[in-house]
Design a protein around this motif. Structure first.
Motif, PDB file in Angstrom:
ATOM      1  N   ASN A 119       0.871  -1.008   0.053  1.00 24.91           N
ATOM      2  CA  ASN A 119      -0.018   0.102  -0.041  1.00 24.91           C
ATOM      3  C   ASN A 119       0.940   1.093  -0.089  1.00 24.91           C
ATOM      4  N   ASP A 148     -11.234   5.031  11.533  1.00 20.44           N
ATOM      5  CA  ASP A 148     -12.699   5.305  10.562  1.00 20.44           C
ATOM      6  C   ASP A 148     -12.727   4.154   9.511  1.00 20.44           C
ATOM      7  N   LYS A 149     -13.839   4.304   8.786  1.00 16.97           N
ATOM      8  CA  LYS A 149     -14.189   3.058   8.208  1.00 16.97           C
ATOM      9  C   LYS A 149     -13.325   2.429   7.114  1.00 16.97           C
ATOM     10  N   ASP A 150     -12.122   3.397   6.972  1.00 18.07           N
ATOM     11  CA  ASP A 150     -11.233   2.622   5.932  1.00 18.07           C
ATOM     12  C   ASP A 150      -9.864   2.108   6.986  1.00 18.07           C
ATOM     13  N   TYR A 152      -8.154   3.778   9.240  1.00 18.64           N
ATOM     14  CA  TYR A 152      -7.127   4.646   9.768  1.00 18.64           C
ATOM     15  C   TYR A 152      -7.699   5.442  11.157  1.00 18.64           C
ATOM     16  N   LYS A 217      -2.400   3.444   9.923  1.00 21.97           N
ATOM     17  CA  LYS A 217      -3.425   2.245   9.338  1.00 21.97           C
ATOM     18  C   LYS A 217      -3.206   1.349  10.590  1.00 21.97           C
TER      19      LYS A 217
END
Length: 241
Positions: A119, A148-150, A152, A217
């Motif tokens: 990534n 968060d939804k991702d 992070y 992350k």
């Protein structure tokens, strides 16, 4: 990119002086950690970083790589950055596995390495595990993380975050696990930056990155890890081992 795991290890622990050399099932704690890391599949190099000759000599006698770092290195991150600049100039990824984690999961270390390799956006990666006990949510020694939804990080705290104002059900809490992965440039720049206000308030170094607008992350681990912080934890670790 070549990946190195560095295991920072210091002798002068406030709650458990000399714990890296404490025997757990007949082996020094630091050896258990190095052996766990040695089971990883995606790591190119493993070393211990310490400022104590007793730890240095023990690790050397066990056949593991070890670096002597200056007393000016106040944190594990500082020790990683020192090793990166002085000894490991060709390595692009560094993972900090703390020297008091004899039960760290090798597959988690591999997952952090994969995230950093695959990534381009990930420069700083750490891990979390679902908290299952109510007393752990309230325990200030167990750091909590929300993301968060991702995936992070939004914030790390010793307090119970998120605060459940209306006693809603099914609120999920996550324990921050003490493992960190960095891309080389991020590590060196981060170690050279000044401590931030929130970092000093909560005594959590990772908040420095968030205050400076950096992303962290979060990898969700499938297993928890038991750290050895006090002499009483030795028996707990032996039971799990």
């Amino acid at each position: 990119m070549k990946t190195a795991v560095i295991i920072p290890s210091r002798y002068a622990s406030t709650r458990f002086p000399g714990k890296p050399l404490a025997l757990i099932k007949g082996k020094p704690l630091i050896r258990h950690v190095a052996e766990r890391v040695g089971k990883c599949k995606n790591i190119d190099y493993i070393a211990v970083a310490t400022d104590d000759k007793r730890i240095y000599d023990t690790v050397k006698s066990l056949g593991y790589n070890v670096f002597m770092t200056p007393k000016s290195c106040k944190s594990g991150t500082d020790r990683l950055a020192f090793a990166a600049k002085k000894y490991l100039k060709s390595y692009g990824i560094f993972i900090n596995v703390q020297g008091d984690e004899p039960l760290i999961e090798p597959s988690l270390i591999d997952s952090i390495a994969d995230e950093l390799k695959n990534n381009k956006k990930s420069e700083y990666v750490t891990a979390a595990f679902p908290i299952k006990k109510e007393e752990d949510i309230k325990n200030p020694n167990i750091v909590k993380v929300i993301f968060d939804k991702d995936g992070y990080a939004l914030y790390f705290s010793r307090a119970a975050v998120p605060y459940n104002r209306d006693n809603a059900k099914n609120i999920k809490y996550f324990k921050h696990m003490g493992i960190y992965g960095y891309k080389r440039d991020f590590l060196i720049n981060f170690a050279g930056s000044k401590p931030s206000m929130l970092e000093k308030t909560e005594s959590l170094e990772q908040l420095r990155a968030l205050e400076n607008g950096k992303k962290i992350k979060i990898i969700i681990s499938c297993r928890d890890s038991i750290g050895v912080d006090t002499p009483e934890d030795v028996l707990k670790a032996e039971r799990f081992l």
